[in-house]
Design a protein around this motif. Structure first.
Motif, PDB file in Angstrom:
ATOM      1  N   ASN A  63       0.809  -1.217   0.000  1.00 35.83           N
ATOM      2  CA  ASN A  63       0.000   0.000   0.000  1.00 35.83           C
ATOM      3  C   ASN A  63       0.846   1.273   0.000  1.00 35.83           C
ATOM      4  OD1 ASN A  63       0.672  -0.572   2.895  1.00 35.83           O
ATOM      5  ND2 ASN A  63      -0.433   1.345   3.204  1.00 35.83           N
ATOM      6  N   ASN A  64       2.159   1.136   0.143  1.00 32.93           N
ATOM      7  CA  ASN A  64       3.020   2.323   0.093  1.00 32.93           C
ATOM      8  C   ASN A  64       4.396   1.944  -0.435  1.00 32.93           C
ATOM      9  OD1 ASN A  64       3.726   5.041   0.401  1.00 32.93           O
ATOM     10  ND2 ASN A  64       4.538   4.693   2.452  1.00 32.93           N
ATOM     11  N   LYS A  65       4.416   1.468  -1.670  1.00 37.42           N
ATOM     12  CA  LYS A  65       5.689   1.121  -2.288  1.00 37.42           C
ATOM     13  C   LYS A  65       6.547   2.372  -2.416  1.00 37.42           C
ATOM     14  CE  LYS A  65       3.470  -2.428  -5.211  1.00 37.42           C
ATOM     15  NZ  LYS A  65       2.057  -2.014  -5.069  1.00 37.42           N
ATOM     16  N   THR A  66       7.813   2.278  -2.039  1.00 33.67           N
ATOM     17  CA  THR A  66       8.717   3.409  -2.188  1.00 33.67           C
ATOM     18  C   THR A  66       9.175   3.537  -3.637  1.00 33.67           C
ATOM     19  OG1 THR A  66      10.708   2.109  -1.754  1.00 33.67           O
ATOM     20  CG2 THR A  66       9.541   3.005   0.166  1.00 33.67           C
ATOM     21  N   ARG A  67       9.739   4.683  -3.955  1.00 32.82           N
ATOM     22  CA  ARG A  67      10.273   4.862  -5.307  1.00 32.82           C
ATOM     23  C   ARG A  67      11.333   3.800  -5.621  1.00 32.82           C
ATOM     24  NH1 ARG A  67      10.467   8.512  -9.374  1.00 32.82           N
ATOM     25  NH2 ARG A  67       8.939   9.770  -8.250  1.00 32.82           N
ATOM     26  N   GLU A  68      12.190   3.520  -4.646  1.00 31.62           N
ATOM     27  CA  GLU A  68      13.233   2.511  -4.854  1.00 31.62           C
ATOM     28  C   GLU A  68      12.617   1.137  -5.143  1.00 31.62           C
ATOM     29  OE1 GLU A  68      17.240   0.863  -2.582  1.00 31.62           O
ATOM     30  OE2 GLU A  68      15.544   1.576  -1.379  1.00 31.62           O
ATOM     31  N   GLU A  69      11.546   0.801  -4.428  1.00 33.94           N
ATOM     32  CA  GLU A  69      10.904  -0.493  -4.649  1.00 33.94           C
ATOM     33  C   GLU A  69      10.244  -0.561  -6.016  1.00 33.94           C
ATOM     34  OE1 GLU A  69       9.742  -1.869  -0.101  1.00 33.94           O
ATOM     35  OE2 GLU A  69       8.434  -0.450  -1.147  1.00 33.94           O
ATOM     36  N   VAL A  70       9.577   0.517  -6.431  1.00 32.84           N
ATOM     37  CA  VAL A  70       8.957   0.532  -7.753  1.00 32.84           C
ATOM     38  C   VAL A  70      10.013   0.423  -8.839  1.00 32.84           C
ATOM     39  CG1 VAL A  70       7.563   1.886  -9.368  1.00 32.84           C
ATOM     40  CG2 VAL A  70       6.935   1.806  -6.944  1.00 32.84           C
ATOM     41  N   GLU A  71      11.109   1.132  -8.668  1.00 31.86           N
ATOM     42  CA  GLU A  71      12.208   1.046  -9.640  1.00 31.86           C
ATOM     43  C   GLU A  71      12.775  -0.357  -9.707  1.00 31.86           C
ATOM     44  OE1 GLU A  71      13.882   5.671  -9.470  1.00 31.86           O
ATOM     45  OE2 GLU A  71      14.751   4.129  -8.144  1.00 31.86           O
ATOM     46  N   MET A  72      12.915  -1.001  -8.557  1.00 34.92           N
ATOM     47  CA  MET A  72      13.385  -2.396  -8.527  1.00 34.92           C
ATOM     48  C   MET A  72      12.439  -3.296  -9.307  1.00 34.92           C
ATOM     49  SD  MET A  72      14.574  -2.994  -4.567  1.00 34.92           S
ATOM     50  CE  MET A  72      14.632  -4.773  -4.770  1.00 34.92           C
ATOM     51  N   GLY A  73      11.146  -3.150  -9.040  1.00 37.24           N
ATOM     52  CA  GLY A  73      10.165  -4.000  -9.696  1.00 37.24           C
ATOM     53  C   GLY A  73      10.181  -3.843 -11.207  1.00 37.24           C
ATOM     54  N   VAL A  74      10.268  -2.610 -11.670  1.00 33.79           N
ATOM     55  CA  VAL A  74      10.322  -2.355 -13.115  1.00 33.79           C
ATOM     56  C   VAL A  74      11.607  -2.915 -13.702  1.00 33.79           C
ATOM     57  CG1 VAL A  74      10.437  -0.549 -14.874  1.00 33.79           C
ATOM     58  CG2 VAL A  74       8.802  -0.343 -12.976  1.00 33.79           C
ATOM     59  N   ALA A  75      12.731  -2.685 -13.034  1.00 36.90           N
ATOM     60  CA  ALA A  75      14.029  -3.157 -13.527  1.00 36.90           C
ATOM     61  C   ALA A  75      14.100  -4.677 -13.577  1.00 36.90           C
ATOM     62  CB  ALA A  75      15.150  -2.604 -12.650  1.00 36.90           C
TER      63      ALA A  75
END
Length: 430
Positions: free
Chosen positions: A109-121
């Motif tokens: 419910n509150n993914k950080t920018r770093e986590e979103v970037e990890m997921g996309v990468a």
């Protein structure tokens, strides 16, 4: 005490996976978590069979928050399961373990920018988008990386399952998802017109945990299928996937009356087909996300009994060498467990005692007023059904190291996580 999976009694001693509990306690010290690998495998195969994973292309995603060392990632890969992760740490564990990223559902419910970037990468298969903040951030990152990301919208369907107050997530008053009743879901659909880097392919809901009644899941099916129809008719978006979350209840004590995996899966499949036929839509691909019901009964914890304190006409406190640091659920939820002395399995259980942990907290009580055989200091005690949210919620409170984890199968012990040392506790301190 109820025996689960491969548990059996040989000459008054409890064995799991063909290995004696006293041997495990001797070799790996206590506390130690013990997992019945065959029971985990059997549960996964039951889910895939009765949820029609092969037959209909439906997917079963193990909810990693229940228990997710690398060992579980590898086992889930072998069993052709998908994986539900909720943090950068869980995602990183899956990635480093070689789990196929296209089979990962990234929740939170509150993914950080770093986590979103990890997921996309890493190439995560589906982002389960929880809010407008995440939606904006995901579009921005995907545009920068020149990628298109498939997503689900998490919704709160307004269904209140009968479970503990802290583990209800489907009702309107929840920190999770886009609500239907206040229009957030429809506003999110409208907002998609601004984006071209996120592609909505499905919807997700999770109505709670430790649910024994099938009816709330059938209500959820009706809400979700009608939402699929409404989304296509009003917005021209065809949702091909519907994720119904998890939450199927398991046995902890004889007060729990769980239904079989087969019963839940067959009821959900039947209701989905019936509802889709009645409202005139194609049956979407279904996803279910069991966690607790895959590993809870497969896990146990072994302790060594230390002090025994009798308070005349009040109670007997039996203290073990673990407690709330390796199993916080009794303190959080007043969760119930069963226990026994592993080398006195056939003895009379006439003694009423309270099993206490070693932490400096009066609330560090694992089991209250439980009947056990005659107990002596030095005995090995087992608490069963600790496989879910035991190790994953463990802590270093009171500077207590986390226990080792082992898996047992066919008479063999496989180390999963080593025991923390005191040096490990100091490693991050400057």
């Amino acid at each position: 005490m109820k025996l689960h999976g491969s548990m059996e009694i040989r000459e008054n001693e409890l064995y799991i996976g063909g290995v004696g509990c006293r041997q495990i306690a001797s070799e790996y010290k206590t506390p130690v978590y013990v997992f019945d690998e065959q029971l985990i495998i059997d549960n996964c195969r039951e889910y895939r069979k009765y949820f029609k994973a092969e037959e209909n292309g439906n997917r079963v995603a193990y909810a990693g928050k229940a228990f997710l060392p690398s060992y579980m990632c590898r086992l889930m890969k072998e069993e052709k399961m998908c994986l539900d992760v909720v943090s950068g740490g869980e995602l990183y564990t899956a990635y480093k373990s070689g789990f196929p990223m296209e089979n990962v559902f990234f929740h939170g419910n509150n993914k950080t920018r770093e986590e979103v970037e990890m997921g996309v990468a890493y190439g995560v298969g589906k982002f389960v988008v929880d809010n407008f903040y995440e939606l904006d951030m995901l579009e921005e990152i995907c545009e920068r990386e020149n990628k298109v990301q498939e997503i689900y919208f998490r919704i709160t369907p307004g269904i209140e399952a009968h479970t503990h107050e802290y583990i209800k997530t489907g009702q309107i008053d929840s920190k999770f998802g886009f609500a239907l009743v206040n229009g957030d879901y429809y506003n999110a659909i409208e907002k998609l017109k601004e984006y071209d880097r996120v592609k909505l392919v499905g919807i997700h809901a999770h109505i709670g945990s430790q649910i024994f009644d099938i009816d709330p899941f059938l209500d959820e099916v009706d809400v979700m299928m009608n939402l699929v129809k409404e989304t296509k008719e009003k917005y021209g978006i065809e949702l091909t996937d519907v994720d119904l979350g998890g939450g199927i209840g398991v046995y902890y004590t004889d007060e729990d009356k769980p239904k079989a995996i087969k019963d839940f899966c067959e009821a959900i499949i039947e209701r989905t087909e019936k509802t889709c036929s009645e409202i005139g839509i194609d049956v979407p691909k279904l996803v279910i996300e069991p966690g607790r019901s895959v590993v809870a009964n497969a896990g146990s914890t072994l302790y060594t009994i230390g002090s025994i304190k009798e308070i005349k006409d009040v109670r007997v406190y039996v203290s073990v060498d673990g407690g709330m640091t390796d199993n916080i659920r009794p303190s959080l939820y007043h969760a119930g467990y069963e226990c026994s002395i592993v080398n006195k399995m056939n003895s009379n259980t006439d003694n009423k005692v309270t099993i206490a942990g070693k932490c400096c907290e009066s609330g560090d009580i694992l089991i209250s007023n439980v009947a056990v055989s005659e107990i002596e200091s030095g005995d090995t005690l087992i608490t069963t059904s600790t496989g879910a949210y035991g190790y994953s919620m463990s802590s270093n409170y009171n500077k207590i190291p986390k226990p080792a984890v082992v898996a047992v199968k066919d008479g063999k012990i496989t180390p999963v996580c080593r025991r923390q040392t005191f040096d490990d506790l100091m490693e991050l301190e400057l």
